[in-house]
Design an enzyme around this catalytic site. Structure first.
Site, PDB file in Angstrom:
ATOM      1  N   CYS A  13      33.170 -32.456  -1.174  1.00 57.57           N
ATOM      2  CA  CYS A  13      32.625 -32.224   0.782  1.00 57.57           C
ATOM      3  C   CYS A  13      31.635 -32.750   0.724  1.00 57.57           C
ATOM      4  CB  CYS A  13      32.711 -30.880  -0.325  1.00 57.57           C
ATOM      5  SG  CYS A  13      31.444 -30.173  -1.200  1.00 57.57           S
ATOM      6  N   GLU A  45      31.252 -22.244   2.096  1.00 54.69           N
ATOM      7  CA  GLU A  45      31.467 -23.946   1.685  1.00 54.69           C
ATOM      8  C   GLU A  45      32.120 -24.368   2.458  1.00 54.69           C
ATOM      9  OE1 GLU A  45      28.412 -24.456   0.501  1.00 54.69           O
ATOM     10  OE2 GLU A  45      27.317 -23.322  -1.145  1.00 54.69           O
TER      11      GLU A  45
HETATM   12  P1  NAD Z   1      42.305 -24.950  -0.358  1.00 57.24           P
HETATM   13  O1  NAD Z   1      44.035 -25.311   0.443  1.00 57.24           O
HETATM   14  O2  NAD Z   1      42.487 -25.156  -1.734  1.00 57.24           O
HETATM   15  O3  NAD Z   1      41.884 -24.199   0.191  1.00 57.24           O
HETATM   16  C1  NAD Z   1      40.668 -23.059   0.080  1.00 57.24           C
HETATM   17  C2  NAD Z   1      41.171 -21.418  -0.199  1.00 57.24           C
HETATM   18  O4  NAD Z   1      41.564 -21.056   0.972  1.00 57.24           O
HETATM   19  C3  NAD Z   1      41.915 -21.537  -1.126  1.00 57.24           C
HETATM   20  O5  NAD Z   1      41.775 -20.665  -2.171  1.00 57.24           O
HETATM   21  C4  NAD Z   1      43.062 -21.014  -0.999  1.00 57.24           C
HETATM   22  O6  NAD Z   1      44.479 -20.054  -1.274  1.00 57.24           O
HETATM   23  C5  NAD Z   1      42.720 -20.124   0.211  1.00 57.24           C
HETATM   24  N1  NAD Z   1      43.179 -20.261   2.247  1.00 57.24           N
HETATM   25  C6  NAD Z   1      43.887 -21.565   2.480  1.00 57.24           C
HETATM   26  N2  NAD Z   1      44.542 -21.663   3.375  1.00 57.24           N
HETATM   27  C7  NAD Z   1      44.791 -20.233   4.134  1.00 57.24           C
HETATM   28  C8  NAD Z   1      44.924 -19.373   4.831  1.00 57.24           C
HETATM   29  N3  NAD Z   1      45.809 -19.947   5.462  1.00 57.24           N
HETATM   30  N4  NAD Z   1      44.603 -18.487   5.164  1.00 57.24           N
HETATM   31  C9  NAD Z   1      43.408 -17.714   3.323  1.00 57.24           C
HETATM   32  N5  NAD Z   1      43.217 -18.242   2.546  1.00 57.24           N
HETATM   33  C10 NAD Z   1      43.498 -20.027   2.974  1.00 57.24           C
HETATM   34  O7  NAD Z   1      41.098 -26.267   0.304  1.00 57.24           O
HETATM   35  P2  NAD Z   1      40.805 -26.541   1.626  1.00 57.24           P
HETATM   36  O8  NAD Z   1      40.733 -25.748   2.581  1.00 57.24           O
HETATM   37  O9  NAD Z   1      42.196 -27.488   2.353  1.00 57.24           O
HETATM   38  O10 NAD Z   1      39.580 -27.761   1.410  1.00 57.24           O
HETATM   39  C11 NAD Z   1      39.280 -28.826   0.973  1.00 57.24           C
HETATM   40  C12 NAD Z   1      37.905 -28.461   2.115  1.00 57.24           C
HETATM   41  O11 NAD Z   1      37.046 -27.769   1.739  1.00 57.24           O
HETATM   42  C13 NAD Z   1      37.233 -29.626   3.015  1.00 57.24           C
HETATM   43  O12 NAD Z   1      37.212 -29.836   3.807  1.00 57.24           O
HETATM   44  C14 NAD Z   1      36.254 -29.703   1.544  1.00 57.24           C
HETATM   45  O13 NAD Z   1      34.700 -30.219   2.425  1.00 57.24           O
HETATM   46  C15 NAD Z   1      35.632 -28.532   1.600  1.00 57.24           C
HETATM   47  N6  NAD Z   1      34.985 -28.145   0.613  1.00 57.24           N
HETATM   48  C16 NAD Z   1      33.521 -27.696   0.266  1.00 57.24           C
HETATM   49  C17 NAD Z   1      32.376 -27.413  -0.637  1.00 57.24           C
HETATM   50  C18 NAD Z   1      31.442 -26.829  -0.319  1.00 57.24           C
HETATM   51  O14 NAD Z   1      30.666 -26.896  -1.698  1.00 57.24           O
HETATM   52  N7  NAD Z   1      30.951 -27.057   0.366  1.00 57.24           N
HETATM   53  C19 NAD Z   1      33.198 -27.469  -1.571  1.00 57.24           C
HETATM   54  C20 NAD Z   1      34.495 -27.914  -1.978  1.00 57.24           C
HETATM   55  C21 NAD Z   1      35.114 -28.072  -0.221  1.00 57.24           C
END
Ligand code: NAD
Length: 508
Positions: free
Chosen positions: A258, A224
């Site tokens: 998102c 997602e």
């Molecule tokens: P985040 O930093 O919370 O990371 C997401 C998950 O990945 C977390 O569980 C985190 O602990 C893990 N993570 C982060 N970096 C990692 C790495 N290098 N290696 C392994 N695991 C790692 O969230 P984010 O990535 O900043 O999220 C924001 C993005 O998520 C935006 O692009 C948003 O659009 C998207 N998003 C999508 C949805 C959806 O339902 N499609 C919902 C919410 C957010």
């Protein structure tokens, strides 16, 4: 303010935790013992999950406030989506778990033909920080499907994660449904473990890391992700309502969603009127000092500040580095090549790019990566249909923003770089099961006579008969039965009328 005074520092709570390998091994052992396959066990735990949400609303709201300074009502909104999803799962679970009987051909008329819905095993669900509870909603789908689930909240919302790790085990069996907390390094170790399904929510870049890790065991994965969600505003739209709904979608969680509207496409004259109404809408929402919640951290705040540089800002534009606030901002005359049009904004800034007509808007959208959400504002149904049919996106809402996520029966997910797979509705359950085909034959003599058609010695006559029996035939549809019913009723009524007149004649 009251919320701030009441809040406790949940992020300093100490939560004892086993290693990633131990957590997964315990969950696998629990799955192998068959606890979660039992439908009563699943139902009991879904009810307990709902009880957890009902009884801990205040702690969840506080934790989200501590991590993100999320507005109270927006946090409650998230909780209510999770509760509704649980209710939907519980209402349908009994029907979904039942093996289904697909249509049969003549050859299988005496056989049993079934599709069983087997749980997959141990599922990992990884949440993201911006909607920390909402992104863990797939956990409940995986539970309903009979799996053990490792729940991994984002490392970027420690208060929420700690609260979950402390409180959830008092409601759920923590061997089957453990909460795993970890920073990036610990998450990487977690991803080295073997899972039967990984459900990840977050950025596209980390999505690629997760997908790569899943590849080691060919673990099926739902991603997602995010992207730039376009809003097309047609001249036929009610521009006052459009501006209200677009600005609400943009300001929800300060645009850190998102499916937040990312940018607007409209004609020059629509732009002028939209800006006017957007200004009024913000005034109605927030008064003279429009502030949604702050930006999550300094890094994102600075990123957004730099995206604003050089823009022709017509609404808002003020920032507060001490509090990481960015005023809801609208910019006009934005070029497709501006930095703000190159990445997901994820903040309360709305650029407007002008186009000459809806067909140009479609071309603009199709030149870019497939978005997670597409918003169309129009009263013209041929414009609406044209855009829906000529674009590809995770989902579409017409004449509103964000709301398709709230429809429980609609699948939610991305396409292309905005993601793969989906949840919600039936998908929440069927994502986490294996559809197992089961054919049950017996030792009946008639069946064995038919079977002989496929045994050697082969002959073209035997093959022809087999071909006839194997041929796909469309069964009678309900409409056909309806016509037969109408015919029979007509026949009976005609018969009665005829007899009635015959009787009357006799009596004369
Ligand atoms: P985040 O930093 O919370 O990371 C997401 C998950 O990945 C977390 O569980 C985190 O602990 C893990 N993570 C982060 N970096 C990692 C790495 N290098 N290696 C392994 N695991 C790692 O969230 P984010 O990535 O900043 O999220 C924001 C993005 O998520 C935006 O692009 C948003 O659009 C998207 N998003 C999508 C949805 C959806 O339902 N499609 C919902 C919410 C957010």
């Amino acid at each position: 303010m009251a919320l701030l005074e009441k809040s406790v520092n949940l992020s300093i709570m100490h939560v004892e935790q086993k290693s990633a390998a131990e957590v997964v091994a315990t969950a696998r052992d629990a799955f192998n013992k068959g606890f979660t396959k039992n439908v009563k066990h699943r139902m009991k735990h879904l009810k307990s999950f709902k009880k957890f949400l009902d009884e801990n609303e205040e702690s969840i709201v506080q934790a989200m406030h501590e991590d993100l300074r999320k507005q109270r009502e927006e946090a409650r909104f998230e909780i209510s989506i999770a509760v509704n999803h649980l209710k939907y799962l519980m209402a349908n679970l009994k029907e979904w778990v039942e093996p289904k009987r697909p249509p049969k051909r003549w050859l299988e008329l005496l056989d049993g033909v079934y599709v069983y819905h087997d749980p997959l095993g141990v599922v990992l669900v990884m949440g993201a920080w911006n909607v920390p509870l909402l992104t863990l909603v797939p956990v409940t789908g995986a539970m309903a499907a009979g799996n053990c689930v490792v729940i991994k909240p984002s490392h970027n919302c420690p208060a929420f994660g700690n609260m979950l790790a402390k409180v959830l085990p008092t409601y759920l069996d923590s061997m089957c449904y453990p909460v795993f907390l970890g920073d990036i390094d610990q998450t990487k170790i977690l991803l080295e473990q073997r899972f039967d399904y990984i459900y990840y929510t977050g950025s596209t870049s980390v999505g690629k890391i997760v997908h790569l890790a899943a590849n080691k065991y060919l673990t099926p994965t739902t991603l997602e992700l995010g992207g730039k969600n376009p809003v097309y505003i047609d001249p036929s739209a009610d521009l006052e309502l459009t501006a209200t709904r677009v600005m609400w979608g943009k300001c929800f969680n300060s645009g850190q969603a998102c499916i937040a509207p990312d940018y607007v496409l409209c004609t020059k004259s629509v732009e002028k009127e939209f800006v006017l109404h957007a200004r009024n809408a913000l005034k109605k929402f927030y008064g003279d000092d429009p502030r949604c919640c702050p930006i999550v951290n300094d890094q994102h705040f600075k990123r957004l500040q730099s995206l604003m540089t050089g823009l022709n800002i017509v609404i808002g534009g003020r920032t507060d580095p001490l509090e990481n606030y960015i005023e809801p901002t609208v910019a006009t005359g934005v070029s497709p090549n501006d930095p703000i049009m190159q990445e997901e904004i994820f903040g309360p800034i709305l650029p407007i790019v002008t186009v000459t007509c809806f067909k140009e808007a479609v071309k603009f959208i199709n030149r870019r990566e497939k978005p997670l959400a597409l918003y169309i504002f129009t009263k013209n149904s041929s414009v609406k249909n044209y855009i829906i049919e000529h674009t590809s996106s995770g989902g579409v809402t017409v004449n509103d923003t964000l709301m398709h996520l709230m429809v429980e029966s609609l699948p939610f997910g991305g396409v292309g770089l905005s993601g793969m797979g989906c949840y919600k509705g039936k998908s929440s359950f069927f994502t986490f099961v294996h559809k197992k085909s089961v054919l049950v034959k017996n030792f009946n003599g008639i069946i064995e006579k038919i079977n002989r058609l496929r045994y050697p010695p082969y002959s073209s006559q035997k093959t022809d008969v087999m071909g006839f029996l194997l041929k796909y035939r469309r069964g009678p549809s309900w409409i056909w039965l309806f016509y037969v019913g109408i015919f029979l009723i007509g026949f009976v009524v005609g018969f009665l009328v005829f007899n009635y007149f015959a009787l009357m004649n006799d009596m004369k």
